[in-house]
Design an enzyme around this catalytic site. Structure first.
Site, short mmCIF file in Angstrom:
data_model
loop_
_atom_site.label_atom_id
_atom_site.label_comp_id
_atom_site.label_asym_id
_atom_site.label_seq_id
_atom_site.Cartn_x
_atom_site.Cartn_y
_atom_site.Cartn_z
N LYS A 1 59.92 49.90 78.94
CA LYS A 1 60.94 50.83 79.08
C LYS A 1 60.35 51.60 77.28
O LYS A 1 60.20 52.91 76.96
CB LYS A 1 62.34 50.86 78.55
CG LYS A 1 62.90 50.92 79.39
CD LYS A 1 64.32 49.91 80.29
CE LYS A 1 64.95 49.35 81.53
NZ LYS A 1 65.64 49.31 81.89
N GLN B 1 70.72 47.15 78.18
CA GLN B 1 70.29 45.97 79.64
C GLN B 1 71.27 44.95 79.98
O GLN B 1 71.85 44.67 79.63
CB GLN B 1 68.99 45.45 78.72
CG GLN B 1 68.14 44.66 80.17
CD GLN B 1 67.31 45.79 80.48
OE1 GLN B 1 66.96 46.92 80.39
NE2 GLN B 1 67.30 45.40 81.46
N ASP C 1 71.12 56.31 82.31
CA ASP C 1 71.30 54.47 84.00
C ASP C 1 71.65 55.69 84.84
O ASP C 1 71.07 55.37 85.84
CB ASP C 1 71.68 52.94 83.42
CG ASP C 1 70.74 52.46 83.25
OD1 ASP C 1 69.48 52.71 83.61
OD2 ASP C 1 71.32 51.48 81.77
N1 GUN Z 1 68.62 45.57 84.60
C1 GUN Z 1 67.51 45.69 85.91
N2 GUN Z 1 67.41 46.37 86.36
C2 GUN Z 1 67.98 48.17 85.11
C3 GUN Z 1 67.99 49.34 84.89
O1 GUN Z 1 68.00 49.55 85.37
N3 GUN Z 1 69.77 49.69 83.33
C4 GUN Z 1 70.25 48.41 83.08
N4 GUN Z 1 71.07 49.24 81.65
N5 GUN Z 1 69.48 47.58 83.44
C5 GUN Z 1 69.09 47.06 84.01
#
Ligand code: GUN
Length: 285
Positions: A52, A96, A119
């Protein structure tokens, strides 16, 4: 022979467009900024967070990262989220997942301002999706729609079966396909006659979580197949929920694993960050 839907190439095209958009925003004095919060040191989360950050750097989005200790309390995390909710220079907040067991994920998702929820996990944004209002859409299903559109797949009036009903993938994928005027069937572990329900689909979206579960018996001739699963086999090779070799002669288009849906997820997160910055600053562009 089936056409492979190249998620890497489509992702790069969208990232190119986002890069130009962010450059224009910067000339107007606005730089989108994402705050990424990781609690603990789950190795998979560390890789996702790194991806990211790299995407932000590629596109020109500013980011803040917070690496909190595994023992962080729910209140400490809530305090940080509240502080980020109030900051005018922060447009997107991503915590996350998964979180350590002392922290309730639902409480955390609820605490993030829906207007910074890049998200798309907040119930307000799920509700906006369900009612057709503008909001943030969960990144993986949003990426599925982009893959279909960039590949020239007509969705309107088509029959679509989504296998999987998770809050973050299956349900929003079904709602998005409905918004695009598909006739949608949602299947899950209690579904009777799964094969028949998949076999009626012009577009089959698989978010099952079982390696190579879908074979030729589930496929209508000429179907477009989107494979959201990703699994590591014993020899370390990656595969999806679909046994691609087995369905290849039947389908018209299919996403590979890796290189299909996967690359789109972070790209759609970037798109959501740009959108959040525009909405919060009133930038029209
Ligand atoms: N953990 C695995 N995929 C994601 C996601 O798309 N967003 C978040 N916040 N955590 C994750």
């Amino acid at each position: 022979m089936a056409q492979l839907i190249d998620g890497k190439a489509i992702s790069q095209t969208i990232r190119g467009e986002l890069t130009e958009e962010v450059a224009r925003m910067k000339t107007a004095g606005i730089t989108p900024k994402l705050a990424v919060v990781q609690v603990g040191e789950d190795p998979a989360s560390t890789i996702y967070v790194r991806n990211k950050k790299r995407a932000c750097e590629q596109i020109g989005i500013d980011y803040l990262t917070y690496n909190l200790a595994e023992e962080t309390s729910e209140q400490e995390l809530l305090d940080l989220i509240n502080q980020l909710n109030r900051r005018e220079d922060v447009h997107g907040i991503l915590v996350q997942l998964p979180l350590p067991k002392q922290i309730n994920e639902k409480d955390i998702i609820l605490a993030i301002s829906p207007d910074k929820d890049v998200d798309g996990f907040h119930p307000v944004n799920m509700g906006r999706l369900a009612t057709g209002e503008d909001g943030f859409v969960s990144c993986t299903p949003a990426g599925v729609i982009e893959l279909l559109k960039y590949s020239g797949v007509e969705i309107d009036g088509k029959s679509c079966t989504v296998v999987g009903r998770s809050n973050n993938v299956g349900k929003p994928a079904a709602l998005l396909m409905l918004r695009e005027n598909a006739t949608v069937t949602i299947c899950h572990s209690h579904t009777k006659d799964l094969k028949e329900k998949c076999k009626t689909a012009d577009i089959l979206i698989c978010a099952i979580g079982k390696p190579k579960f879908i074979n030729h018996e589930y496929i209508k001739k000429g179907a477009v197949v989107i494979d959201i699963g990703i699994h590591r086999l014993e020899g370390k090779k990656l595969c999806g929920d679909v046994d691609r070799e087995d369905v290849m002669d039947l389908v018209s288009m299919i996403t590979p694993v890796p290189g299909g849906v996967g690359p789109m997820t972070v790209t759609m997160l970037m798109a959501n960050c740009v959108k959040a910055a525009k909405r919060l600053t009133g930038y029209k562009g």
